[in-house]
Enzyme design. Structure first.
Site, mmCIF file in Angstrom:
data_model
loop_
_atom_site.group_PDB
_atom_site.id
_atom_site.type_symbol
_atom_site.label_atom_id
_atom_site.label_comp_id
_atom_site.label_asym_id
_atom_site.label_seq_id
_atom_site.Cartn_x
_atom_site.Cartn_y
_atom_site.Cartn_z
ATOM 1 N N ARG A 12 -22.473 -9.405 0.685
ATOM 2 C CA ARG A 12 -22.016 -9.003 -0.650
ATOM 3 C C ARG A 12 -21.587 -7.542 -0.739
ATOM 4 N NH1 ARG A 12 -26.443 -12.259 -2.559
ATOM 5 N NH2 ARG A 12 -25.629 -14.311 -3.043
ATOM 6 N N LYS A 48 -7.500 -1.164 -1.766
ATOM 7 C CA LYS A 48 -6.947 -2.523 -1.642
ATOM 8 C C LYS A 48 -7.240 -3.023 -0.237
ATOM 9 C CE LYS A 48 -2.828 -2.895 -4.529
ATOM 10 N NZ LYS A 48 -1.398 -3.218 -4.398
ATOM 11 N N GLU A 82 6.834 4.488 3.512
ATOM 12 C CA GLU A 82 5.898 4.634 2.379
ATOM 13 C C GLU A 82 5.936 6.072 1.836
ATOM 14 O OE1 GLU A 82 4.488 1.927 1.141
ATOM 15 O OE2 GLU A 82 3.699 0.616 2.707
ATOM 16 N N LYS A 112 -0.395 8.913 -4.550
ATOM 17 C CA LYS A 112 -1.060 7.612 -4.642
ATOM 18 C C LYS A 112 -2.321 7.707 -5.522
ATOM 19 C CE LYS A 112 -2.764 3.652 -2.160
ATOM 20 N NZ LYS A 112 -2.718 2.821 -0.986
ATOM 21 N N GLU A 143 -4.937 -2.394 -10.668
ATOM 22 C CA GLU A 143 -3.519 -2.737 -10.770
ATOM 23 C C GLU A 143 -3.201 -3.671 -11.938
ATOM 24 O OE1 GLU A 143 -1.354 -3.045 -6.903
ATOM 25 O OE2 GLU A 143 -0.563 -4.861 -7.822
ATOM 26 N N ARG A 179 -0.502 1.200 -11.801
ATOM 27 C CA ARG A 179 -0.608 1.171 -10.344
ATOM 28 C C ARG A 179 0.472 0.278 -9.726
ATOM 29 N NH1 ARG A 179 -5.871 0.537 -6.285
ATOM 30 N NH2 ARG A 179 -4.602 0.621 -4.415
ATOM 31 N N ASN A 204 4.019 -0.473 -5.941
ATOM 32 C CA ASN A 204 4.589 -1.642 -5.248
ATOM 33 C C ASN A 204 6.101 -1.588 -5.150
ATOM 34 O OD1 ASN A 204 2.061 -2.798 -4.933
ATOM 35 N ND2 ASN A 204 2.139 -3.772 -6.942
ATOM 36 N N HIS A 216 8.198 -3.553 -2.559
ATOM 37 C CA HIS A 216 7.316 -4.522 -1.904
ATOM 38 C C HIS A 216 7.542 -5.978 -2.321
ATOM 39 C CE1 HIS A 216 5.331 -0.968 -0.445
ATOM 40 N NE2 HIS A 216 4.460 -1.682 0.248
ATOM 41 N N HIS A 231 7.872 -7.652 0.989
ATOM 42 C CA HIS A 231 6.897 -8.626 1.502
ATOM 43 C C HIS A 231 7.585 -9.944 1.876
ATOM 44 C CE1 HIS A 231 2.919 -6.738 -0.140
ATOM 45 N NE2 HIS A 231 3.248 -6.282 1.051
ATOM 46 N N HIS A 284 5.741 -3.313 8.821
ATOM 47 C CA HIS A 284 5.577 -3.264 7.368
ATOM 48 C C HIS A 284 6.528 -2.231 6.742
ATOM 49 C CE1 HIS A 284 3.706 -3.559 3.459
ATOM 50 N NE2 HIS A 284 3.529 -2.250 3.454
HETATM 51 N N1 LIG Z 1 -4.121 -1.498 1.543
HETATM 52 C C1 LIG Z 1 -3.018 -0.848 1.248
HETATM 53 O O1 LIG Z 1 -2.960 -0.165 0.226
HETATM 54 C C2 LIG Z 1 -1.850 -0.934 2.171
HETATM 55 C C3 LIG Z 1 -0.779 -0.068 1.985
HETATM 56 C C4 LIG Z 1 0.275 -0.128 2.909
HETATM 57 C C5 LIG Z 1 0.243 -1.032 3.950
HETATM 58 N N2 LIG Z 1 -0.825 -1.874 4.101
HETATM 59 C C6 LIG Z 1 -0.896 -2.803 5.229
HETATM 60 O O2 LIG Z 1 -0.914 -2.080 6.447
HETATM 61 C C7 LIG Z 1 -0.438 -2.922 7.487
HETATM 62 C C8 LIG Z 1 0.506 -2.161 8.395
HETATM 63 O O3 LIG Z 1 -0.177 -1.095 8.971
HETATM 64 P P1 LIG Z 1 0.361 -0.338 10.288
HETATM 65 O O4 LIG Z 1 1.802 -0.099 10.147
HETATM 66 O O5 LIG Z 1 -0.551 0.801 10.499
HETATM 67 O O6 LIG Z 1 0.227 -1.458 11.421
HETATM 68 P P2 LIG Z 1 -0.856 -1.781 12.571
HETATM 69 O O7 LIG Z 1 -2.223 -1.614 12.088
HETATM 70 O O8 LIG Z 1 -0.457 -3.102 13.107
HETATM 71 O O9 LIG Z 1 -0.562 -0.676 13.675
HETATM 72 C C9 LIG Z 1 0.684 -0.652 14.312
HETATM 73 C C10 LIG Z 1 0.574 -0.651 15.835
HETATM 74 O O10 LIG Z 1 0.312 0.661 16.292
HETATM 75 C C11 LIG Z 1 -0.781 0.668 17.212
HETATM 76 N N3 LIG Z 1 -1.452 1.952 17.012
HETATM 77 C C12 LIG Z 1 -2.199 2.319 15.968
HETATM 78 N N4 LIG Z 1 -2.546 3.607 16.065
HETATM 79 C C13 LIG Z 1 -2.009 4.072 17.200
HETATM 80 C C14 LIG Z 1 -2.009 5.346 17.835
HETATM 81 N N5 LIG Z 1 -2.570 6.406 17.269
HETATM 82 N N6 LIG Z 1 -1.373 5.462 19.030
HETATM 83 C C15 LIG Z 1 -0.730 4.380 19.575
HETATM 84 N N7 LIG Z 1 -0.690 3.170 19.013
HETATM 85 C C16 LIG Z 1 -1.319 3.016 17.830
HETATM 86 C C17 LIG Z 1 -1.591 -0.548 16.855
HETATM 87 O O11 LIG Z 1 -2.330 -1.013 17.954
HETATM 88 C C18 LIG Z 1 -0.502 -1.534 16.428
HETATM 89 O O12 LIG Z 1 0.026 -2.180 17.549
HETATM 90 C C19 LIG Z 1 0.234 -4.107 6.832
HETATM 91 O O13 LIG Z 1 -0.576 -5.237 6.985
HETATM 92 C C20 LIG Z 1 0.298 -3.706 5.364
HETATM 93 O O14 LIG Z 1 0.265 -4.814 4.514
HETATM 94 C C21 LIG Z 1 -1.867 -1.820 3.234
HETATM 95 ZN ZN LIG Z 2 3.219 -0.993 1.775
#
Ligand SMILES: NC(=O)c1ccc[n+]([C@@H]2O[C@H](COP(=O)([O-])OP(=O)(O)OC[C@H]3O[C@@H](n4cnc5c(N)ncnc54)[C@H](O)[C@@H]3O)[C@@H](O)[C@H]2O)c1
Ligand SMILES: [Zn+2]
Length: 356
Positions: A117, A139, A181, A221, A231, A235, A239, A242, A246, A261
């Protein structure tokens, strides 16, 4: 815990610390929290690069390592994480440390939100995208059958620790993805920030400048998050890009070369900026500026692989909608966004054609 105050931004009840060589702060945070145990969640790529540094400051921590990539952000992987936490005897006083990009931050956050929980978690984002957007704000989610972030919760971390040194190993395409972003944050709230970010070149960006940029994005942000944590209103502005974004991201996941992404968000921002021209008074001149900024950061302007009907079908399933009505975030101008806008379907279709 002593974090140099100039490097700290207060989010919604927790600190976001940004700097260089600051992993040791995690050790101090864990010691102060008197946790019963610490578990690190990471992906194979990141753990190979930075696992030893984190283990150095958290010598007793156990690790759960998953393969990298968005494809892992699903219920199966999540169940594996929970089972492993249970086998490691994690209890309500365990700290989960998410070391990785947005995939690890989103999935680890959700894992923490529901394990017994809810347990505390810290975010150590290692991609630019996760440092400027995905690690803070509360989020958390996993995808469902490829549809983005369908299962999740609003659940805050206890700490976000951003070390820009990790960006040195990030592949260029991932760095570009993060800039999408950053541009979004400028577009929705701060024209000056947008113009500065639009003109930046990735090559040889000094760490101090990177830290400022990351803080700038998190500051924008945090204003929206503090106003509206769950949201229900403003907020939604975060998006921007997105809804279309998405949809193309989901479609691309079925192909051999999925969009990152940030790439999907860049495409979504172009289409939604076009929709803003048609519906919200954004000028053609500013629209052109937005496209140039996207291009300058090596992000895509077109995604010809997607079928128009498939994108339109997916946006009706977007969780930002109410019933069958699609609610859009649009720009009146660069730096000024509006939300919950309903648009003429012909304009939606025309805007989408801009990227196909
Ligand atoms: N929660 C939120 O508010 C929010 C906001 C924006 C995006 N997101 C989510 O984030 C995700 C995308 O995140 P991302 O772009 O970080 O992708 P990811 O986590 O897949 O990382 C991208 C790649 O980079 C590699 N990597 C990470 N750090 C590294 C480093 N320092 N050196 C070398 N390689 C490295 C990882 O192994 C992976 O292959 C999506 O799922 C998206 O929906 C969430
Ligand atoms: Zn995003």
């Amino acid at each position: 815990m002593k974090i140099p105050q100039k490097s700290v931004l207060k989010m919604d009840g927790y600190d976001i610390a940004a700097g260089q060589n600051i992993f040791n702060l995690l050790g101090a945070f864990a010691a102060e929290g008197k946790f019963s145990s610490v578990i690190i969640l990471s992906d194979e790529t990141v753990f190979k690069l930075y696992g030893a540094q984190i283990k150095n400051v958290l010598p007793d921590a156990k690790a759960i390592i998953i393969p990298p990539g968005e494809k892992q952000k699903n219920l199966n992987t999540l169940a594996k994480i929970w089972r492993k936490m249970f086998r490691y005897k994690a209890d309500r006083h365990t700290l989960l440390v998410n070391l990785g990009g947005g995939v690890i931050c989103d999935m680890g956050g959700f894992a923490a939100s529901a394990y017994m929980r809810g347990i505390k978690f810290a975010q150590i984002p290692t991609t630019l995208l996760s440092q400027v957007d995905a690690s803070a704000g509360g989020k958390t989610a996993v995808d469902l059958d490829g549809a983005k972030n369908i299962i999740g919760a609003f659940y805050n971390p206890s700490l976000v620790l951003i070390d820009v040194n990790v960006l040195k190993t990030l592949p260029p395409r991932e760095l570009q993805s993060g800039f999408a972003e950053i541009l979004k944050h400028g577009l929705i709230k701060d024209k000056k920030y947008f113009e500065e970010a639009a003109a930046l070149s990735h090559a040889k960006m000094p760490p101090e400048k990177m830290i400022k940029l990351i803080q700038g994005s998190n500051k924008i942000k945090s204003r929206f998050v503090k106003l509206d944590r769950e949201e229900k209103g403003p907020r939604k502005i975060l998006n921007f890009g997105h809804t279309f974004g998405h949809a193309v991201e989901t479609l691309s996941m079925k192909t051999k070369r999925p969009l990152l992404h940030g790439e999907a968000v860049a495409l979504g921002m172009i289409a939604e900026a076009k929709l803003s021209v048609l519906e919200a008074g954004l000028s053609e001149e500013e629209f052109t500026k937005i496209k140039s900024a996207v291009k300058n950061h090596g992000l895509p302007l077109k995604y010809k692989q997607a079928k128009k009907s498939a994108v339109l079908n997916l946006i009706t399933k977007d969780k930002k909608n109410k019933g069958q009505t699609i609610k859009w975030t649009l720009l009146n101008r660069i730096g000024k966004a509006i939300y919950d806008e309903e648009c003429n379907p012909q304009n939606v279709s025309a805007a989408l054609e801009e990227i196909l």
